[in-house]
Design a protein around this motif. Structure first.
Motif, mmCIF file in Angstrom:
data_model
loop_
_atom_site.group_PDB
_atom_site.id
_atom_site.type_symbol
_atom_site.label_atom_id
_atom_site.label_comp_id
_atom_site.label_asym_id
_atom_site.label_seq_id
_atom_site.Cartn_x
_atom_site.Cartn_y
_atom_site.Cartn_z
ATOM 1 N N ARG A 164 -26.453 -28.422 5.784
ATOM 2 C CA ARG A 164 -25.161 -27.761 5.660
ATOM 3 C C ARG A 164 -25.255 -26.242 5.690
ATOM 4 O O ARG A 164 -24.333 -25.569 6.141
ATOM 5 C CB ARG A 164 -24.478 -28.206 4.361
ATOM 6 C CG ARG A 164 -23.994 -29.643 4.414
ATOM 7 C CD ARG A 164 -23.584 -30.169 3.059
ATOM 8 N NE ARG A 164 -22.943 -31.478 3.170
ATOM 9 C CZ ARG A 164 -22.752 -32.308 2.154
ATOM 10 N NH1 ARG A 164 -23.166 -31.976 0.937
ATOM 11 N NH2 ARG A 164 -22.156 -33.470 2.347
ATOM 12 N N GLU A 207 -19.496 -34.515 9.455
ATOM 13 C CA GLU A 207 -19.692 -33.060 9.568
ATOM 14 C C GLU A 207 -20.404 -32.748 10.872
ATOM 15 O O GLU A 207 -21.404 -32.040 10.912
ATOM 16 C CB GLU A 207 -20.488 -32.542 8.363
ATOM 17 C CG GLU A 207 -19.865 -32.878 7.019
ATOM 18 C CD GLU A 207 -20.716 -32.456 5.840
ATOM 19 O OE1 GLU A 207 -21.533 -31.514 6.000
ATOM 20 O OE2 GLU A 207 -20.592 -33.057 4.754
ATOM 21 N N ARG A 208 -19.872 -33.259 11.940
ATOM 22 C CA ARG A 208 -20.538 -33.232 13.239
ATOM 23 C C ARG A 208 -20.889 -31.822 13.695
ATOM 24 O O ARG A 208 -21.993 -31.578 14.193
ATOM 25 C CB ARG A 208 -19.646 -33.912 14.286
ATOM 26 C CG ARG A 208 -20.308 -34.079 15.647
ATOM 27 C CD ARG A 208 -19.380 -34.798 16.634
ATOM 28 N NE ARG A 208 -20.043 -35.018 17.903
ATOM 29 C CZ ARG A 208 -20.822 -36.065 18.166
ATOM 30 N NH1 ARG A 208 -21.032 -36.968 17.230
ATOM 31 N NH2 ARG A 208 -21.380 -36.204 19.342
ATOM 32 N N GLU A 209 -19.972 -30.892 13.534
ATOM 33 C CA GLU A 209 -20.203 -29.542 14.044
ATOM 34 C C GLU A 209 -21.384 -28.870 13.368
ATOM 35 O O GLU A 209 -22.220 -28.237 14.025
ATOM 36 C CB GLU A 209 -18.933 -28.699 13.864
ATOM 37 C CG GLU A 209 -17.786 -29.111 14.789
ATOM 38 C CD GLU A 209 -16.608 -28.157 14.681
ATOM 39 O OE1 GLU A 209 -16.740 -27.135 13.956
ATOM 40 O OE2 GLU A 209 -15.576 -28.412 15.317
ATOM 41 N N SER A 210 -21.472 -28.996 12.042
ATOM 42 C CA SER A 210 -22.574 -28.339 11.335
ATOM 43 C C SER A 210 -23.907 -29.015 11.620
ATOM 44 O O SER A 210 -24.949 -28.354 11.706
ATOM 45 C CB SER A 210 -22.302 -28.346 9.826
ATOM 46 O OG SER A 210 -22.256 -29.675 9.321
ATOM 47 N N LEU A 212 -24.830 -30.591 14.403
ATOM 48 C CA LEU A 212 -25.278 -30.387 15.781
ATOM 49 C C LEU A 212 -25.490 -28.926 16.146
ATOM 50 O O LEU A 212 -25.744 -28.613 17.311
ATOM 51 C CB LEU A 212 -24.273 -31.025 16.755
ATOM 52 C CG LEU A 212 -24.179 -32.555 16.675
ATOM 53 C CD1 LEU A 212 -23.189 -33.082 17.696
ATOM 54 C CD2 LEU A 212 -25.552 -33.207 16.872
ATOM 55 N N ARG A 213 -25.394 -28.045 15.172
ATOM 56 C CA ARG A 213 -25.705 -26.649 15.450
ATOM 57 C C ARG A 213 -27.178 -26.507 15.819
ATOM 58 O O ARG A 213 -28.039 -27.203 15.272
ATOM 59 C CB ARG A 213 -25.402 -25.769 14.228
ATOM 60 C CG ARG A 213 -23.926 -25.554 13.956
ATOM 61 C CD ARG A 213 -23.740 -24.660 12.736
ATOM 62 N NE ARG A 213 -24.436 -25.218 11.571
ATOM 63 C CZ ARG A 213 -24.417 -24.647 10.366
ATOM 64 N NH1 ARG A 213 -23.764 -23.505 10.184
ATOM 65 N NH2 ARG A 213 -25.063 -25.216 9.370
ATOM 66 N N LYS A 214 -27.472 -25.602 16.736
ATOM 67 C CA LYS A 214 -28.847 -25.406 17.184
ATOM 68 C C LYS A 214 -29.758 -25.049 16.018
ATOM 69 O O LYS A 214 -30.881 -25.564 15.900
ATOM 70 C CB LYS A 214 -28.887 -24.311 18.246
ATOM 71 C CG LYS A 214 -30.286 -24.054 18.803
ATOM 72 C CD LYS A 214 -30.265 -22.971 19.873
ATOM 73 C CE LYS A 214 -31.669 -22.708 20.407
ATOM 74 N NZ LYS A 214 -31.651 -21.645 21.449
ATOM 75 N N THR A 216 -29.452 -25.812 12.863
ATOM 76 C CA THR A 216 -29.667 -26.980 12.000
ATOM 77 C C THR A 216 -30.714 -27.901 12.594
ATOM 78 O O THR A 216 -31.628 -28.361 11.896
ATOM 79 C CB THR A 216 -28.355 -27.747 11.797
ATOM 80 O OG1 THR A 216 -27.376 -26.883 11.214
ATOM 81 C CG2 THR A 216 -28.560 -28.948 10.890
#
Length: 244
Positions: A164, A207-210, A212-214, A216
């Motif tokens: 997160r 919480e797909r966006e967080s 799949l962040r590079k 992360t």
């Protein structure tokens, strides 16, 4: 919070705290096994300068593999200075101090995880108490590979924070917790891996966006690489023992 759990551990294990060097709060047979574990780690590292996962004193002169024998490496390292200073006479003191520390750390880990999930300090403290002083842990005090739930809770806590937030300290915390668990209780490490897969899928859905962040994904890959690299010597030794 840590001090509160440590004080609670001293109260609930009384009179352990006033007899640390002579009293062992557990059944004697498994206590002897735990003492041997601590003694052998000191013997291997400090006296023989050899790997603790190979014991030349058993089945002499060929020796015997200790890869499948619970070594509790993180706890052994904590106990090592006491045994170096006092020798075999320091085994009860080392064992009791590490046991009390485990109670406090387990409570702290449960507190941190539940506070992160609920944002409720009171609920978190109750949860940490329930985890630290669960009957299962009290029943297995001399089996540190069975009571090391603090490592499981810390690994999950840091994993969630890493996914997160992605800060360096959360990546380091997750890698260190998981690595300590591998070297303390490989079965629990396997259970943790399965749990983390389930948690990852849950986060991916919610919480797909967080997730799949590079950044992360790179943090996850870096932590995984460190865990695999630093645990590989032990895992390869265990694999060879199973193959033989």
């Amino acid at each position: 919070v840590f001090i509160a759990y440590l004080a609670l551990a001293c109260v609930l294990t009384w009179p352990l705290v006033v007899r640390l060097d002579s009293y062992v709060i557990s059944e004697h047979l498994d206590a002897a096994t735990a003492f041997y574990n601590l003694w052998w780690f000191h013997q291997a590292v400090c006296e023989l300068q050899t790997s603790p996962w190979h014991n030349p004193l058993i089945n002499y002169p060929e020796g015997a593999s200790m890869a499948l024998f619970p070594m509790w490496l993180p706890y052994d390292l904590i106990a090592l200075p006491i045994i170096c200073a006092k020798g075999a006479e320091g085994l009860p003191l080392a064992f009791n101090l590490v046991t009390l520390l485990s109670f406090a750390l387990c409570g702290l880990a449960g507190f941190a995880l539940v506070r992160h999930l609920t944002r409720n300090p009171a609920a978190a403290f109750v949860a940490g108490t329930a985890l630290a002083f669960a009957p299962y842990r009290l029943w297995n005090l001399t089996r540190w590979h069975a009571i090391c739930l603090e490592l499981v809770a810390f690994a999950i806590y840091f994993f969630l924070r890493m996914m997160r937030e992605g800060t360096r300290w959360t990546v380091a915390g997750f890698a260190a917790s998981a690595l300590c668990l591998v070297y303390t209780s490989p079965p629990y490490a396997g259970d943790l891996a399965l749990a983390l897969v389930i948690i990852f899928v849950f986060l991916l859905v919610n919480e797909r966006e967080s997730v799949l962040r590079k950044k992360t994904l790179l943090n996850l890959a870096a932590a995984g690489a460190v865990i695999v690299a630093l645990s590989s010597p032990f895992l390869l030794a265990a694999a060879r023992e199973v193959a033989d």
